[in-house]
Structures are given as C-alpha cells and as structure tokens.
Write an enzyme that holds these catalytic residues in place. Sequence first.
Site, PDB file in Angstrom:
ATOM      1  N   HIS A  46       0.843  -1.207   0.000  1.00 11.26           N
ATOM      2  CA  HIS A  46       0.000   0.000   0.000  1.00 11.26           C
ATOM      3  C   HIS A  46       0.872   1.249   0.000  1.00 11.26           C
ATOM      4  CE1 HIS A  46      -3.339   2.674   1.302  1.00 11.26           C
ATOM      5  NE2 HIS A  46      -2.379   3.262   2.013  1.00 11.26           N
ATOM      6  N   GLU A  47       1.928   1.255   0.818  1.00  8.07           N
ATOM      7  CA  GLU A  47       2.801   2.427   0.893  1.00  8.07           C
ATOM      8  C   GLU A  47       3.612   2.597  -0.388  1.00  8.07           C
ATOM      9  OE1 GLU A  47       2.358   4.548   3.164  1.00  8.07           O
ATOM     10  OE2 GLU A  47       1.016   3.263   4.327  1.00  8.07           O
ATOM     11  N   HIS A  53       1.590   4.335  -3.067  1.00  2.00           N
ATOM     12  CA  HIS A  53       1.540   5.798  -3.021  1.00  2.00           C
ATOM     13  C   HIS A  53       2.675   6.405  -3.856  1.00  2.00           C
ATOM     14  CE1 HIS A  53      -1.715   6.597  -0.273  1.00  2.00           C
ATOM     15  NE2 HIS A  53      -1.198   5.864   0.694  1.00  2.00           N
ATOM     16  N   GLU A  85      -5.887   7.155  -0.967  1.00  2.00           N
ATOM     17  CA  GLU A  85      -5.900   5.953  -0.133  1.00  2.00           C
ATOM     18  C   GLU A  85      -6.594   4.801  -0.849  1.00  2.00           C
ATOM     19  OE1 GLU A  85      -4.348   5.361   2.719  1.00  2.00           O
ATOM     20  OE2 GLU A  85      -3.467   7.347   2.513  1.00  2.00           O
TER      21      GLU A  85
END
Length: 274
Positions: A132-133, A136, A195
């Site tokens: 997920h990070e 980004h 997100e």
Amino acid sequence: MPIRRPQPFCFLLVPILLSAALLGTGCEESPTGRKQVTLVPEAQMSALGERSFAELLRTLPLNDDPDVRAYVGCVAEALVDALPQPHGRWSIAVFDDPTPNAFALPGGKIGVHAGMLHVARTPDQLAAVIAHEIAHVLADHSNERLTQELAVQGGLMLVDLFAEEPGSLKHEVLRGALGLGAEYGLLLPYSRTHEREADRIGRDLMAQAGFDPRASVTLWRNMAAAGGGQPPAFLSTHPSHDNRMQELDADMEQAVEIYRQARATGREPACSPP
C-alpha cells in the site's frame, strides 16, 4: 508626472513565472487511469524523499532485532522485485516505534514501525501494508498532494493581495474560510482518493509478488480492532475501515487470479515472522 502604482497582475506575474520555471507543468495519469496534475519534477521529489528519510534515520531509533529486520526486509524485497523494471534501488528501515505505522517516500525509501507487526500478523498482511505504501509512490501521490498544497497557498496569496483591509477581522475570517474550504473541498477528498487508489494498486502488487491479496481485508479488520473509534469517513483523510474492506473485496477474484499466476511462475516468498 504622477507615479503609477503597479497593477495586481504585475505582482501575480512574478510567482507565476517563477513557478513555471522551477516546477514546470504536468498533467498525467495514475496507474489506475485517473487524471492527475503533478508539477514538481521527479528528481526534486526524489531529493525531498531522500532528505526526509535521512533525517528520520538520524533522529529516530532503529530496531536492533536482526530477526525483525530480516523479516521486514524479506517482505519488502519480494514486493520491490515484483515492480516493473527498471525500478532502481530501494532502502528499507525498521524503526523501534510501538505504533502501527509504515511509509514509503519518493526515491525508493521504505520505513516500517516495529509496532506494525502486532497488527500485520502474517507475511501476507505485512505485504499488504508495505505494498500500500509503495503504491503511493508508484502513483506519485506525494507530488500530486504537494501540487495541491501549492495551489492552496496561491489562493491564500490572492486573498492577501486583494484584501481591502489587510489584517482586519474580515480579512482573517475570509482567509480562514478559504483555508477550511480548501481543506475539506480539495485536500481531504483527494487524500481519500489516494488511499483508495493505493489500496487497489497495493493489493495487485502484493498478488504479483506471490502474497495472498485476501490478507489485505484481514489486515484492515485487524486495524479496525486495534484503532477503536475514528472520524466519519467524509471528514477523514482515510476511508473508514468498513469502506476499505468492502472496496478491496469487491474485485478480489481478479487479484486472486494474479496471485495464483504469480505462484505458478515461482514467486513464493519465504519470509518467516520472528
């Protein structure tokens, strides 16, 4: 001969030209096909990320457990290996912090708090966090967010420039209203978009690396249990846990198929929790 006062346009022209010279312009598409505006050159974003990471390494304690570092490194490296080439070198650090948190910065920097291992209890769940990070960064979200903040600052400058009574209560109320409107009308909605986008990109990335994407839903169930109450979704920079789980699960079949194909080609990360 009367002195002519400069027109407001002359004052505006300077920052506009400086911004164009220093930042350039960019209208791009995110990995999901969403239109986005990113004004800061990639080299500058990478430099910002590297400086921020160096500062964190200098000021925050690192975890000294070699088994923890090896485990987090194993999961992160498997994810990085699944990125499209060329993906450059990525640095990974485990910070001795009990809070469940993780981040990735432009320039290929990944940080994980040791406390995250109490919430992300399996390699697949930890992969969901780190992927997920990384997502980004892949989607250039920090650049897009910085561009938005620059736009907000430009709007505040206009209020100051055209204020009839600079420093008056009316001026301060107007300035504050613009800031609040920008926060809840622009920055927060975009943050929620970021997100959701990172959730989808990260879920597919973990599947490509050979981690079970279904663990992403379990992870957010764990986060909900650990986090207790949270602000309503429409006033939060993050979607609610329930919304996240529903959206992640909506097209899970496709992600599971990616996972199965990755495993069939030999992507089977052997990362053992400490």
